[in-house]
Scaffold this active site. Sequence first.
Site, PDB file in Angstrom:
ATOM      1  N   HIS A 137       0.830  -1.197   0.000  1.00  0.00           N
ATOM      2  CA  HIS A 137       0.000   0.000   0.000  1.00  0.00           C
ATOM      3  C   HIS A 137       0.868   1.252   0.000  1.00  0.00           C
ATOM      4  CE1 HIS A 137      -3.224  -2.786   1.169  1.00  0.00           C
ATOM      5  NE2 HIS A 137      -4.049  -1.855   0.741  1.00  0.00           N
TER       6      HIS A 137
ATOM      7  N   LYS B 240      -0.583   4.831   4.536  1.00  0.00           N
ATOM      8  CA  LYS B 240      -1.440   3.877   5.252  1.00  0.00           C
ATOM      9  C   LYS B 240      -0.869   3.639   6.647  1.00  0.00           C
ATOM     10  CE  LYS B 240      -3.899  -0.512   4.756  1.00  0.00           C
ATOM     11  NZ  LYS B 240      -5.200   0.129   5.082  1.00  0.00           N
TER      12      LYS B 240
END
Length: 265
Positions: free
Chosen positions: A153, A157
């Site tokens: 990600h 995040k």
Amino acid sequence: MKIAIAGASGRMGRMLIEAVLAAPDATLAGALDRTGSPQLGQDAGAFLGKQTGVALTDDIERVCAEADYLIDFTRPEGTLAHLDAALRHDVKLVIGTTGFSEPQKAQLRAAGGKIALVFSANMSVGVNVTMKLLEFAAKQFAQGYDIEIIEAHHRHKVDAPSGTALMMGETIAAATGRTLDDCAVYGRHGVTGERDPSTIGFSAIRGGDIVGDHTVLFAGIGERIEITHKSASRVSYAQGALRAARFLAGHQAGFFDMQDVLGLR
């Protein structure tokens, strides 16, 4: 559908606003942002160059009083505060927030006794179909195959492993008669000894602007099987959230997930 968006000035919030404005059966009824946000008071469509007549606010009571649905992709503590207001105003909830503890998830399940809500760590249709593939694969590869879940990600995040990776692990564990708590291994470092064949390993990568990549590896002797889902944008999450809201139109109460929404049970 009169829909309000929580976290309206964030990356996902803006995508949700754009999706609601484009949907012929939906109206933007509220745009909730955090207290202290510099965007408070601005029109919720300003980032699109549009005037919606809906201003960003931190007043959850006002938002819930004017909406029938609240879509929430924020953080666990914020979502639970919004849940309390939704219960007071009988507002249906679509929750895509990740990072909940088990006691917090229990609060969401309990709320389903009073209002209708969909909770899923990933609203993408593709991811949820992938879960069905993993359920089948896990049963076939239960013996003789090591299972590893690798996710990647963007650098912003804040939780790891991702909620989607954990969903994948839970699906695999349930398909083989276990719970994830019994078999999960999160990252490895130093002298770890040989791999326990009963475990499900997790590895998390963070960098750049990766929206979300997930691969489940079934590693056997002489062969490897990989099941991968890659998100190119957040559009699929927003469209899935709207689909979940439409599903809730037919329910007064209940705790559901995207498997229910898509009829995959």
